[in-house]
Design an enzyme around this catalytic site. Structure first.
Site: not given
Ligand SMILES: NC(=O)c1ccc[n+]([C@@H]2O[C@H](COP(=O)([O-])OP(=O)(O)OC[C@H]3O[C@@H](n4cnc5c(N)ncnc54)[C@H](O)[C@@H]3O)[C@@H](O)[C@H]2O)c1
Length: 314
Positions: A12, A31-32, A36, A75, A141, A145, A170, A185
């Protein structure tokens, strides 16, 4: 404006970074790269490969002087959060607090937090579920949040620091990781294109509210402009079963795979669907993509990237 996006190399976050840059903002990605990917990173963004818990975060903030923070780094694997809630809280609670304390010290303009709608309300008896429904997260989790939302409210009430928290349904779309406990998906698309057999958990009648990533990015853009602090559901108010998702993806990809059911996941939520009336009224946001349009864009992306995926697997 100068904007920090944590998690900007993720699914996202990378779409949000692209849009911010397209609109002329200067973006700093924190970002770590734990989930990602470098290839998701927009070349025009400044990148710090660093953990959100790092003691070097204040130096970065002082040097870059951003006005806004979008906090997406987390996470995100619910099952991992159940297996190791302590490590999970260190990232999702202490990491977020590290950012919030810097937000407070440097008196930045706004903090936009990406929360969850899907894991916030538990097995709700009002569907679609509004923000006024009691929060009842059933995983570490979800609890994390909700905890950060409480902190945001505290920073706002006590120190006047504005925030918006977006409780996402989602999310699906291009670049979603199909490994681990990713979105269903992405998993189905990946399996069907690579000729593997997808498995539906349980009877497949469980429902979710699927929102296309571009709609989520638009909600973030509106949240940045909004003057009102608060918590908003970002979903479609439509329930779709996993069986329906399977059928639609099979049709659109032309896959000949069978419909196979595996054991149900213990404790898996039966229904999840968000009422977005508040975001519609206050942020002037509503989803633009229906499921068919979003799936088509997603499938086209997986189709183009399949060569890479299959090579990776060898
Ligand atoms: N995908 C979904 O359906 C969904 C739904 C609700 C909320 N979210 C939230 O959206 C956000 C993005 O999720 P996503 O689906 O893109 O997942 P993703 O795993 O692709 O993105 C998470 C990013 O955070 C980075 N990251 C993780 N731990 C880290 C740390 N300790 N320090 C620095 N960077 C760190 C990862 O490297 C990654 O690039 C998250 O907060 C997630 O909880 C996602």
């Amino acid at each position: 404006m100068k904007i920090v996006v944590t998690g900007g190399a993720g699914f996202i976050g990378s779409h949000l970074v692209d849009r911010l840059i397209k609109e002329g903002h200067m973006v700093i990605v924190v970002d770590n790269l734990s989930t990602g990917k470098k290839e998701n990173l927009n070349k025009r963004a400044k990148f710090y490969k660093i953990d959100i818990r790092s003691s070097k975060i204040p130096q970065i903030f002082k040097k870059e002087k951003p006005e806004i923070i979008f906090h997406l780094a987390a996470q995100v694997d619910v099952r991992k959060s159940v297996e190791d809630p302590i490590e999970d809280a260190k990232i999702n609670i202490l990491g977020s607090l590290n950012l919030l304390e810097n937000y407070k010290k440097l008196k930045l303009k706004k903090f936009i937090f990406i929360s969850t709608g899907g894991a916030m309300y538990g097995e709700a008896d009002i569907i679609p579920t509004p923000e006024t429904y009691p929060e009842n997260p059933l995983s570490p989790y979800g609890i994390e949040k909700l905890t950060i939302e409480k902190y945001l409210n505290y920073y706002y009430k006590v120190f006047g620091l504005p925030y918006v928290s977006l409780r996402l349904a989602n999310v699906y779309g291009p670049r979603q990781n199909s490994k681990g406990e990713a979105g269903v998906i992405a998993i189905f698309c990946d399996k069907m294109f690579s000729g593997e057999q997808p498995v539906i958990n349980g009877d497949g009648k469980q429902t979710r509210d699927f929102i296309f990533v571009d709609d989520v990015v638009e909600a973030n853009m509106l949240a940045m402009k909004s003057k009102k602090p608060g918590v908003y559901n970002i979903g479609t108010a439509k329930e779709t079963s996993i069986n329906t998702i399977f059928r639609k993806i099979r049709e659109l990809t032309g896959s000949k795979c069978k419909k196979i059911h595996g054991p149900a996941l213990s404790g898996e939520q039966k229904r999840s669907c968000l009422d977005f009336s508040k975001a519609k009224k206050e942020l002037k946001w509503q989803p633009k993509y229906n499921l068919e349009e979003g799936l088509e864009k997603t499938i086209n992306w997986f189709k183009k990237n399949e060569t890479v995926t299959t090579t990776d697997k060898k």
